[in-house]
Design an enzyme around this catalytic site. Structure first.
Site, PDB file in Angstrom:
ATOM      1  N   ASN A   1       0.831  -1.208   0.000  1.00  9.28           N
ATOM      2  CA  ASN A   1       0.000   0.000   0.000  1.00  9.28           C
ATOM      3  C   ASN A   1       0.860   1.250   0.000  1.00  9.28           C
ATOM      4  O   ASN A   1       1.973   1.253   0.520  1.00  9.28           O
ATOM      5  CB  ASN A   1      -0.937  -0.004   1.211  1.00  9.28           C
ATOM      6  CG  ASN A   1      -1.946  -1.122   1.121  1.00  9.28           C
ATOM      7  OD1 ASN A   1      -2.110  -1.706   0.055  1.00  9.28           O
ATOM      8  ND2 ASN A   1      -2.598  -1.430   2.225  1.00  9.28           N
TER       9      ASN A   1
ATOM     10  N   HIS B   1       5.836  -0.458  -2.576  1.00 10.81           N
ATOM     11  CA  HIS B   1       5.352   0.296  -3.737  1.00 10.81           C
ATOM     12  C   HIS B   1       5.403   1.809  -3.556  1.00 10.81           C
ATOM     13  O   HIS B   1       4.771   2.544  -4.311  1.00 10.81           O
ATOM     14  CB  HIS B   1       3.920  -0.155  -4.085  1.00 10.81           C
ATOM     15  CG  HIS B   1       3.862  -1.564  -4.616  1.00 10.81           C
ATOM     16  ND1 HIS B   1       2.692  -2.245  -4.835  1.00 10.81           N
ATOM     17  CD2 HIS B   1       4.849  -2.421  -4.972  1.00 10.81           C
ATOM     18  CE1 HIS B   1       2.961  -3.466  -5.300  1.00 10.81           C
ATOM     19  NE2 HIS B   1       4.259  -3.595  -5.381  1.00 10.81           N
TER      20      HIS B   1
ATOM     21  N   CYS C   1      10.757  20.277  -9.505  1.00  9.65           N
ATOM     22  CA  CYS C   1      11.579  20.253  -8.297  1.00  9.65           C
ATOM     23  C   CYS C   1      12.030  21.676  -7.963  1.00  9.65           C
ATOM     24  O   CYS C   1      12.594  22.358  -8.827  1.00  9.65           O
ATOM     25  CB  CYS C   1      12.798  19.343  -8.537  1.00  9.65           C
ATOM     26  SG  CYS C   1      13.953  19.346  -7.179  1.00  9.65           S
TER      27      CYS C   1
ATOM     28  N   CYS D   1      16.216  21.705  -8.469  1.00 14.21           N
ATOM     29  CA  CYS D   1      16.930  21.582  -9.753  1.00 14.21           C
ATOM     30  C   CYS D   1      16.015  21.855 -10.947  1.00 14.21           C
ATOM     31  O   CYS D   1      16.482  21.902 -12.079  1.00 14.21           O
ATOM     32  CB  CYS D   1      17.564  20.196  -9.882  1.00 14.21           C
ATOM     33  SG  CYS D   1      16.345  18.892 -10.125  1.00 14.21           S
TER      34      CYS D   1
ATOM     35  N   THR E   1      -4.506  -9.034  -0.011  1.00 10.72           N
ATOM     36  CA  THR E   1      -3.854  -8.861  -1.300  1.00 10.72           C
ATOM     37  C   THR E   1      -4.368  -9.917  -2.273  1.00 10.72           C
ATOM     38  O   THR E   1      -4.627 -11.059  -1.880  1.00 10.72           O
ATOM     39  CB  THR E   1      -2.310  -8.866  -1.204  1.00 10.72           C
ATOM     40  OG1 THR E   1      -1.769  -8.811  -2.526  1.00 10.72           O
ATOM     41  CG2 THR E   1      -1.763 -10.064  -0.490  1.00 10.72           C
ATOM     42  N   SER E   2      -4.534  -9.493  -3.529  1.00 11.39           N
ATOM     43  CA  SER E   2      -5.087 -10.401  -4.533  1.00 11.39           C
ATOM     44  C   SER E   2      -4.064 -11.455  -4.944  1.00 11.39           C
ATOM     45  O   SER E   2      -4.413 -12.422  -5.609  1.00 11.39           O
ATOM     46  CB  SER E   2      -5.514  -9.601  -5.761  1.00 11.39           C
ATOM     47  OG  SER E   2      -4.398  -8.923  -6.271  1.00 11.39           O
TER      48      SER E   2
HETATM   49  P1  NAD Z   1      -5.928  -5.644  -5.046  1.00 17.52           P
HETATM   50  O1  NAD Z   1      -6.837  -4.486  -5.256  1.00 17.52           O
HETATM   51  O2  NAD Z   1      -5.432  -6.385  -6.213  1.00 17.52           O
HETATM   52  O3  NAD Z   1      -6.676  -6.740  -4.132  1.00 17.52           O
HETATM   53  C1  NAD Z   1      -7.286  -6.419  -2.920  1.00 17.52           C
HETATM   54  C2  NAD Z   1      -7.557  -7.696  -2.148  1.00 17.52           C
HETATM   55  O4  NAD Z   1      -8.118  -7.313  -0.904  1.00 17.52           O
HETATM   56  C3  NAD Z   1      -8.564  -8.651  -2.805  1.00 17.52           C
HETATM   57  O5  NAD Z   1      -8.038  -9.960  -2.763  1.00 17.52           O
HETATM   58  C4  NAD Z   1      -9.805  -8.517  -1.922  1.00 17.52           C
HETATM   59  O6  NAD Z   1     -10.539  -9.745  -1.854  1.00 17.52           O
HETATM   60  C5  NAD Z   1      -9.194  -8.166  -0.593  1.00 17.52           C
HETATM   61  N1  NAD Z   1     -10.078  -7.435   0.306  1.00 17.52           N
HETATM   62  C6  NAD Z   1     -11.108  -6.609   0.008  1.00 17.52           C
HETATM   63  N2  NAD Z   1     -11.677  -6.141   1.131  1.00 17.52           N
HETATM   64  C7  NAD Z   1     -10.974  -6.664   2.181  1.00 17.52           C
HETATM   65  C8  NAD Z   1     -11.067  -6.555   3.599  1.00 17.52           C
HETATM   66  N3  NAD Z   1     -12.000  -5.802   4.174  1.00 17.52           N
HETATM   67  N4  NAD Z   1     -10.181  -7.239   4.359  1.00 17.52           N
HETATM   68  C9  NAD Z   1      -9.209  -8.018   3.785  1.00 17.52           C
HETATM   69  N5  NAD Z   1      -9.086  -8.154   2.449  1.00 17.52           N
HETATM   70  C10 NAD Z   1      -9.960  -7.489   1.659  1.00 17.52           C
HETATM   71  O7  NAD Z   1      -4.752  -5.122  -4.154  1.00 17.52           O
HETATM   72  P2  NAD Z   1      -3.233  -5.580  -4.040  1.00 17.52           P
HETATM   73  O8  NAD Z   1      -3.146  -7.069  -4.026  1.00 17.52           O
HETATM   74  O9  NAD Z   1      -2.696  -4.806  -2.896  1.00 17.52           O
HETATM   75  O10 NAD Z   1      -2.473  -5.137  -5.373  1.00 17.52           O
HETATM   76  C11 NAD Z   1      -2.775  -4.089  -6.218  1.00 17.52           C
HETATM   77  C12 NAD Z   1      -1.896  -2.859  -6.186  1.00 17.52           C
HETATM   78  O11 NAD Z   1      -2.786  -1.853  -5.809  1.00 17.52           O
HETATM   79  C13 NAD Z   1      -0.776  -2.755  -5.195  1.00 17.52           C
HETATM   80  O12 NAD Z   1       0.369  -2.497  -5.910  1.00 17.52           O
HETATM   81  C14 NAD Z   1      -1.083  -1.502  -4.342  1.00 17.52           C
HETATM   82  O13 NAD Z   1       0.050  -0.656  -4.313  1.00 17.52           O
HETATM   83  C15 NAD Z   1      -2.152  -0.793  -5.100  1.00 17.52           C
HETATM   84  N6  NAD Z   1      -3.222  -0.144  -4.335  1.00 17.52           N
HETATM   85  C16 NAD Z   1      -2.965   0.385  -3.107  1.00 17.52           C
HETATM   86  C17 NAD Z   1      -3.981   0.989  -2.395  1.00 17.52           C
HETATM   87  C18 NAD Z   1      -3.667   1.567  -1.036  1.00 17.52           C
HETATM   88  O14 NAD Z   1      -2.551   2.031  -0.827  1.00 17.52           O
HETATM   89  N7  NAD Z   1      -4.617   1.552  -0.112  1.00 17.52           N
HETATM   90  C19 NAD Z   1      -5.282   1.034  -2.904  1.00 17.52           C
HETATM   91  C20 NAD Z   1      -5.511   0.492  -4.186  1.00 17.52           C
HETATM   92  C21 NAD Z   1      -4.470  -0.099  -4.879  1.00 17.52           C
END
Ligand code: NAD
Length: 246
Positions: free
Chosen positions: A102, A119, A147, A150, A188-189
């Protein structure tokens, strides 16, 4: 809440835990995951089409506007009970490594320490000419912003689709994966590499693998325990069951 037999003891006895979080842990703070539909103004775009070096080269103004919209959404969000439970868990585990995909700063806001942000962070910008990292910049008068030192073009200090992750951070995460007793993967997915390989490396080195997610993921089949549900409910219940202090 009832947990599968033996699970709570695994946490109580673990000397080293590695936690990997994804967008799901922040869903209950009101930050949409990437798999959910983008809302309003930006619903016509896929994140993959905006969070990329190609998109930035073609239209930096549009990419910055999308990040400004996301920053606004994220800046009103607060850490939820899942983030807080990890802070409590860290206090009980001699070696605790928190790796997040995140970019929302919510683990820091909750009070977690030594977070490995694979990330990047949406509240930072980086200068393309001299790689300088900035915590504040003028994003009103100039688009893309420049920036102040620079004059180079600034970009969000996040890792985009198709880019490599910072080598030193990856090394830290994978070295913790090789030595931990337990790896906990939350929200995480399991589709974004190389982060998705971290639990598999831990598994290969003998760790117990626990997943928390409301749905199944490509990693679920490898987990010893899949806790199905939202992390904002399951994590505090788990910490309370193990240490009775949440
Ligand atoms: P993803 O969006 O691919 O997957 C999210 C996962 O979270 C899914 O598997 C879903 O089933 C699960 N989920 C949904 N609600 C939930 C809950 N209440 N409790 C637990 N799990 C829950 O996200 P990812 O796998 O982190 O990868 C995607 C990319 O998205 C990453 O690189 C990340 O940097 C970025 N991202 C970050 C944010 C953030 O910083 N909050 C938000 C959106 C995307």
């Amino acid at each position: 809440m009832d947990f599968p037999p033996g699970l709570v003891t695994r946490f109580q006895e673990a000397k080293q835990i590695l936690v990997l979080t994804g967008a799901g842990i922040s869903a209950e703070s009101g930050i949409p995951t990437f798999r959910e539909a983008q809302t309003g103004l930006w619903s016509q775009y896929k994140p993959e089409d905006l969070a990329s070096p190609l998109a930035f080269n073609q239209d930096p103004k549009k990419v910055w506007e999308w990040y400004a919209w996301r920053r606004k959404l994220i800046s009103i969000a607060k850490p939820n009970a899942g983030h807080q439970a990890l802070v409590a868990m860290q206090k009980h585990i001699p070696a605790f490594t928190l790796v997040t995909q995140n970019i929302d700063n919510l683990h820091q806001q909750a009070g977690s320490k030594d977070i490995i942000e694979l990330h990047g962070n949406i509240f930072r910008a980086r200068c393309l000419d001299e790689n300088r990292v900035l915590l504040s910049w003028d994003n009103k008068s100039d688009m893309p912003p420049h920036c102040p030192q620079c004059g180079g073009i600034l970009r969000p200090d996040v890792v985009w689709f198709g880019e490599s992750l910072p080598h030193n951070l990856l090394q830290k995460a994978f070295s913790a994966a090789q030595t931990c007793n337990l790896v906990l993967v939350i929200g995480t997915s399991g589709l974004v590499q190389p982060a998705a390989s971290i639990p598999l490396v831990a598994l290969e080195h003998g760790a117990i693998f626990v997943e928390i997610n409301p749905g199944r993921t490509p990693l679920s089949g490898d987990a010893h325990y899949c806790l199905t549900g939202p992390s904002g409910i399951l994590l505090p219940a788990l910490v309370a069951a193990a240490w009775a202090d949440v």
